[in-house]
Design a protein around this motif. Structure first.
Motif, PDB file in Angstrom:
ATOM      1  N   ASP A  81       1.038  -8.141  -0.893  1.00 49.77           N
ATOM      2  CA  ASP A  81       0.439  -7.035   0.044  1.00 49.77           C
ATOM      3  C   ASP A  81       0.162  -5.530  -0.355  1.00 49.77           C
ATOM      4  OD1 ASP A  81      -0.547  -5.822   2.366  1.00 49.77           O
ATOM      5  OD2 ASP A  81       1.667  -6.392   3.362  1.00 49.77           O
ATOM      6  N   LEU A  82      -0.819  -5.195  -0.948  1.00 48.53           N
ATOM      7  CA  LEU A  82      -0.752  -3.846  -1.329  1.00 48.53           C
ATOM      8  C   LEU A  82      -0.939  -2.740  -0.281  1.00 48.53           C
ATOM      9  CD1 LEU A  82      -3.185  -4.319  -4.050  1.00 48.53           C
ATOM     10  CD2 LEU A  82      -0.898  -4.345  -4.318  1.00 48.53           C
ATOM     11  N   ASN A  83      -1.587  -3.374   0.822  1.00 46.67           N
ATOM     12  CA  ASN A  83      -1.623  -2.566   2.187  1.00 46.67           C
ATOM     13  C   ASN A  83      -1.784  -0.707   1.843  1.00 46.67           C
ATOM     14  OD1 ASN A  83       1.059  -1.640   1.839  1.00 46.67           O
ATOM     15  ND2 ASN A  83       1.736  -3.465   3.044  1.00 46.67           N
ATOM     16  N   GLU A  84      -2.369  -0.388   0.930  1.00 46.21           N
ATOM     17  CA  GLU A  84      -2.898   0.796   1.166  1.00 46.21           C
ATOM     18  C   GLU A  84      -1.449   1.936   0.199  1.00 46.21           C
ATOM     19  OE1 GLU A  84      -4.260   2.609   4.630  1.00 46.21           O
ATOM     20  OE2 GLU A  84      -5.833   1.241   4.690  1.00 46.21           O
ATOM     21  N   ARG A  85      -0.674   1.249  -0.102  1.00 46.70           N
ATOM     22  CA  ARG A  85       0.519   1.876  -0.821  1.00 46.70           C
ATOM     23  C   ARG A  85       0.019   2.349  -2.154  1.00 46.70           C
ATOM     24  NH1 ARG A  85       1.720   1.625   3.787  1.00 46.70           N
ATOM     25  NH2 ARG A  85       3.897   1.341   4.644  1.00 46.70           N
ATOM     26  N   PRO A  86       0.333   3.451  -2.743  1.00 51.60           N
ATOM     27  CA  PRO A  86       0.203   3.909  -3.921  1.00 51.60           C
ATOM     28  C   PRO A  86       0.567   2.961  -5.152  1.00 51.60           C
ATOM     29  CG  PRO A  86       1.489   5.618  -3.123  1.00 51.60           C
ATOM     30  CD  PRO A  86       1.230   4.651  -2.224  1.00 51.60           C
ATOM     31  N   VAL A  87       1.771   2.533  -4.966  1.00 53.53           N
ATOM     32  CA  VAL A  87       2.392   1.792  -5.988  1.00 53.53           C
ATOM     33  C   VAL A  87       3.016   0.692  -5.342  1.00 53.53           C
ATOM     34  CG1 VAL A  87       4.248   1.770  -7.721  1.00 53.53           C
ATOM     35  CG2 VAL A  87       2.952   3.671  -7.434  1.00 53.53           C
ATOM     36  N   VAL A  88       2.748  -0.834  -5.837  1.00 53.64           N
ATOM     37  CA  VAL A  88       3.535  -1.965  -5.368  1.00 53.64           C
ATOM     38  C   VAL A  88       4.192  -2.524  -6.625  1.00 53.64           C
ATOM     39  CG1 VAL A  88       3.312  -4.136  -4.474  1.00 53.64           C
ATOM     40  CG2 VAL A  88       2.119  -2.156  -3.333  1.00 53.64           C
ATOM     41  N   ALA A  89       5.519  -2.715  -6.542  1.00 45.95           N
ATOM     42  CA  ALA A  89       6.256  -3.364  -7.714  1.00 45.95           C
ATOM     43  C   ALA A  89       6.802  -4.845  -7.478  1.00 45.95           C
ATOM     44  CB  ALA A  89       7.507  -2.349  -7.935  1.00 45.95           C
ATOM     45  N   LEU A  90       6.822  -5.467  -8.516  1.00 44.62           N
ATOM     46  CA  LEU A  90       7.072  -6.707  -8.729  1.00 44.62           C
ATOM     47  C   LEU A  90       8.189  -6.824  -9.854  1.00 44.62           C
ATOM     48  CD1 LEU A  90       6.608  -9.784  -7.958  1.00 44.62           C
ATOM     49  CD2 LEU A  90       4.866  -9.690  -9.958  1.00 44.62           C
ATOM     50  N   ALA A  91       9.184  -7.903  -9.565  1.00 50.72           N
ATOM     51  CA  ALA A  91      10.249  -7.883 -10.201  1.00 50.72           C
ATOM     52  C   ALA A  91      10.286  -9.724 -10.739  1.00 50.72           C
ATOM     53  CB  ALA A  91      11.489  -7.865  -9.911  1.00 50.72           C
ATOM     54  N   THR A 100      11.041  -0.990  -7.837  1.00 56.25           N
ATOM     55  CA  THR A 100      10.867  -2.536  -7.806  1.00 56.25           C
ATOM     56  C   THR A 100      11.732  -2.815  -6.368  1.00 56.25           C
ATOM     57  OG1 THR A 100      10.670  -2.566 -10.308  1.00 56.25           O
ATOM     58  CG2 THR A 100      11.344  -4.495  -9.253  1.00 56.25           C
ATOM     59  N   ALA A 101      12.731  -2.184  -6.200  1.00 57.54           N
ATOM     60  CA  ALA A 101      13.547  -2.730  -5.060  1.00 57.54           C
ATOM     61  C   ALA A 101      13.078  -2.548  -3.556  1.00 57.54           C
ATOM     62  CB  ALA A 101      14.866  -2.253  -5.003  1.00 57.54           C
ATOM     63  N   PHE A 102      11.788  -1.715  -3.616  1.00 62.59           N
ATOM     64  CA  PHE A 102      11.266  -1.343  -2.315  1.00 62.59           C
ATOM     65  C   PHE A 102      10.297  -2.642  -1.735  1.00 62.59           C
ATOM     66  CE2 PHE A 102      10.733   3.473  -3.494  1.00 62.59           C
ATOM     67  CZ  PHE A 102      12.042   3.598  -3.489  1.00 62.59           C
ATOM     68  N   SER A 103      10.310  -2.630  -0.619  1.00 57.68           N
ATOM     69  CA  SER A 103       9.165  -3.599   0.005  1.00 57.68           C
ATOM     70  C   SER A 103       7.781  -3.033  -0.112  1.00 57.68           C
ATOM     71  CB  SER A 103       9.667  -4.023   1.545  1.00 57.68           C
ATOM     72  OG  SER A 103       9.122  -2.577   2.205  1.00 57.68           O
ATOM     73  N   SER A 104       6.818  -3.994   0.134  1.00 58.58           N
ATOM     74  CA  SER A 104       5.451  -3.551  -0.092  1.00 58.58           C
ATOM     75  C   SER A 104       5.006  -2.732   1.051  1.00 58.58           C
ATOM     76  CB  SER A 104       4.612  -4.697  -0.403  1.00 58.58           C
ATOM     77  OG  SER A 104       4.590  -5.550   0.762  1.00 58.58           O
ATOM     78  N   SER A 105       5.894  -2.390   2.157  1.00 59.14           N
ATOM     79  CA  SER A 105       5.417  -1.567   3.144  1.00 59.14           C
ATOM     80  C   SER A 105       6.337  -0.378   3.353  1.00 59.14           C
ATOM     81  CB  SER A 105       5.486  -2.599   4.410  1.00 59.14           C
ATOM     82  OG  SER A 105       6.691  -3.039   4.807  1.00 59.14           O
ATOM     83  N   TYR A 106       6.734   0.123   2.105  1.00 59.10           N
ATOM     84  CA  TYR A 106       7.925   1.067   2.145  1.00 59.10           C
ATOM     85  C   TYR A 106       7.210   2.436   2.974  1.00 59.10           C
ATOM     86  CZ  TYR A 106       5.057   2.645  -1.809  1.00 59.10           C
ATOM     87  OH  TYR A 106       4.255   3.105  -2.715  1.00 59.10           O
ATOM     88  N   ASP A 107       8.081   3.373   3.419  1.00 57.66           N
ATOM     89  CA  ASP A 107       7.804   4.263   4.379  1.00 57.66           C
ATOM     90  C   ASP A 107       7.187   5.599   3.332  1.00 57.66           C
ATOM     91  OD1 ASP A 107       7.399   6.572   5.921  1.00 57.66           O
ATOM     92  OD2 ASP A 107       9.716   6.813   6.313  1.00 57.66           O
ATOM     93  N   LEU A 108       5.822   5.726   3.554  1.00 55.76           N
ATOM     94  CA  LEU A 108       5.073   6.731   2.548  1.00 55.76           C
ATOM     95  C   LEU A 108       5.916   8.264   2.793  1.00 55.76           C
ATOM     96  CD1 LEU A 108       1.438   5.556   2.643  1.00 55.76           C
ATOM     97  CD2 LEU A 108       2.992   5.789   0.808  1.00 55.76           C
TER      98      LEU A 108
END
Length: 251
Positions: free
Chosen positions: A8-18, A113-121
């Motif tokens: 879920d990229l939902n407009e976040r500038p960076v999305v991480a995966l482990a 990498t530990a952030f959710s994909s909807s982290y607080d910008l």
């Protein structure tokens, strides 16, 4: 290995995966709509694009621009930490390149990498992502790569050398593998890669040796594993290529 379409990229500038991958895992050629930063916090990867091949030990990552096809192979077990980055952050010269991962950049990658994909910008997480992007965009390119040819016959030879850097076949044998005469093969190889076969193989061997040394191999083992007849010959070549001996190289 997950693709960006699984996230879920939902407009976040960076999305991480482990994720964790076993030795021998191969993610066949594919591309992403976002920039990808491939980083293994443990283990060694090979990354091959249509233009370049890389060997990636834990002290480095590879920046892969959006829509660039690439294949990823795991030399041993790999702990993958990958970032999918908004294409608006493409560099002025959008080529695949190696990024040195120092203490700060490693900490930032692992934290994000530990952030959710909807982290607080607007909060702490957004500030950490901004710092991460600043560090990545300011990082210099590291010239540890071997250019890939486009001719499928030459690609066949290069992939064989990448997979088996200690292979001792001579020019005539490589020309046979390509299905070309020696003269046509050597001319085409230099035209497409900018260097002769011997120099190209030397580059691949040195990159492979760097990855072995960075993960704990001693100099003699690394030298023999990549095809040198002795540790002294390897050390001499390493010194010429990198300006320091293997024992003084900073990993």
């Amino acid at each position: 290995m997950k693709r960006t379409l699984d996230l879920d990229l939902n407009e976040r500038p960076v999305v991480a995966l482990a994720d964790e991958y076993p030795a021998g895992f191969v993610d066949s050629a594919h591309s992403h709509e976002r920039i990808q930063l491939l980083y293994a916090s443990a283990g060694v990867m090979s990354v091959v694009t249509d233009q370049t091949s890389f060997v990636i030990p834990p002290q480095r990552a590879v920046w892969i621009p959006s829509l660039v096809r690439h294949e990823v192979s795991c030399r041993g077990p790999v702990s993958l930490r990958t970032l999918y980055i908004d294409p608006k952050y493409e560099r002025d010269d959008p080529d695949c390149h190696i990024v040195e991962v120092g203490t700060l950049l490693k900490a930032l990658i692992l934290e994000v990498t530990a952030f959710s994909s909807s982290y607080d910008l607007e909060g702490r997480e957004g500030q950490i992502v901004s710092l991460l992007l600043s560090e990545l965009l300011a990082s210099p390119k590291v010239p540890y790569a071997a250019p890939m040819p486009t001719d499928p016959r030459l690609v066949r030879v290069c992939r064989e050398i990448i997979d088996h850097p200690s292979d001792q076949r001579d020019i005539d044998k490589w020309a046979d593998l390509a299905g070309m005469s020696r003269r046509s093969f050597t001319r085409a190889f230099k035209r497409e890669t900018g260097m002769g076969v011997a120099l190209w193989r030397q580059q691949v061997r040195l990159l492979e040796a760097l990855s072995l040394l960075s993960t704990g191999s001693n100099v003699t083992t690394a030298a023999l594993d990549v095809g040198y007849e002795s540790a002294s010959a390897f050390c001499a070549m390493f010194q010429r290529a990198f300006g320091v001996s293997p024992s003084r190289y900073e990993f």
